[in-house]
Design a protein around this motif. Structure first.
Motif, mmCIF file in Angstrom:
data_model
loop_
_atom_site.group_PDB
_atom_site.id
_atom_site.type_symbol
_atom_site.label_atom_id
_atom_site.label_comp_id
_atom_site.label_asym_id
_atom_site.label_seq_id
_atom_site.Cartn_x
_atom_site.Cartn_y
_atom_site.Cartn_z
ATOM 1 N N HIS A 1 0.702 -1.221 -0.099
ATOM 2 C CA HIS A 1 0.158 0.038 0.018
ATOM 3 C C HIS A 1 0.715 1.296 0.049
ATOM 4 O O HIS A 1 0.531 2.276 -0.543
ATOM 5 N N LYS B 1 1.738 2.007 -3.605
ATOM 6 C CA LYS B 1 0.872 2.760 -4.095
ATOM 7 C C LYS B 1 0.260 3.997 -3.741
ATOM 8 O O LYS B 1 0.349 4.975 -4.434
ATOM 9 N N TYR C 1 4.443 -1.352 -8.144
ATOM 10 C CA TYR C 1 5.110 -2.500 -7.231
ATOM 11 C C TYR C 1 5.588 -3.238 -8.038
ATOM 12 O O TYR C 1 5.176 -3.955 -8.878
#
Ligand code: SF4
Length: 230
Positions: free
Chosen positions: A201, A204, A210
């Motif tokens: 996360h 992001k 990623y």
């Protein structure tokens, strides 16, 4: 003053006993599984002095007991080796054990001084061979080799860790090479840790693609087979 990303007050995973963990800002590596990409930028975080760190640690000293203390992590704490060394000296005046958690992403005289001052070095050996190291971290394995040579010569108490990730380190030959690479160290602990996705996360949130999208963490059977080699 040093640049500190964050401070975890009582961690149980980064060294012996209960520990205050100081996450330093800045890292020269770009590990594909990094769960702290928000530490990469050397200019981020907050400015703190060694007196600030020592005062924070003094508040938790009663929880440290005989085995706990302070761990410097990151990011790459060697990027701010002079600052961390001042912190270690201030903490030692209070009788507080100091560990250094590093991937040895750089090496110079200040790194060596900090290794010598720390009570324990927790060394993350990202990969055992130069090509694999570069593919996984974007860096050169030479600094890790220098760190290993220094630890071996100094016989510094050392923990070695490696993250097992499919397509990179999840390989029997690689793990056997790790065993050879760390021979001769004053090794107190050796851990193979399964890759996890807890930091995805953050990539992001930073707008970064990623790098290990779709790679699954290894299961316990795989981990047991690799650990048996050690
Ligand atoms: S050394 Fe640590 S902080 Fe730096 S990129 Fe690798 S995992 Fe992330």
């Amino acid at each position: 003053m040093g640049r500190v990303h964050s401070i975890e007050t009582l961690g149980a995973l980064d060294g012996p006993g209960l520990r205050m963990v100081v996450f330093l800002q800045g890292c020269p590596l770009r590990c594909r599984y990094c769960h702290n990409p928000d530490t990469w930028c050397a200019g981020g975080g907050q400015e703190l002095s060694e007196a600030d760190i020592a005062a924070r640690a003094a508040r938790y000293k009663r929880f440290f007991g005989k085995t706990g203390g302070v761990t410097f992590s990151g990011g790459e704490p060697l990027l701010q080796a002079d600052f961390v060394l001042k912190c270690v000296r201030a903490l030692h005046e209070e009788g507080i054990h100091c560990a250094l958690d590093t991937g040895a992403g750089l090496w110079n005289e200040a790194s060596a001084r900090l290794f010598d001052a720390a009570d324990l070095v927790i060394l993350d050996v990202k990969h055992s061979d130069p090509a694999g190291f570069r593919r996984l971290t974007g860096g050169d394995i030479g600094t890790l080799e220098q760190a290993l040579a220094h630890l071996r010569a100094a016989q510094k108490p050392t923990w070695v860790r490696q993250v097992i990730v499919e397509g990179y380190t999840q390989d029997e030959g690689q793990v056997r090479a790790l065993k050879e690479k760390i021979r001769g160290l004053n090794l107190e602990r050796l851990e193979l840790l399964p890759y996890h996705t807890l930091g995805v996360h953050k990539w992001k949130a930073l707008g970064l693609p990623y790098a290990l999208e779709g790679v699954a963490p290894p299961d316990e059977t795989v981990m047991a087979r690799l650990r048996a080699l050690l």
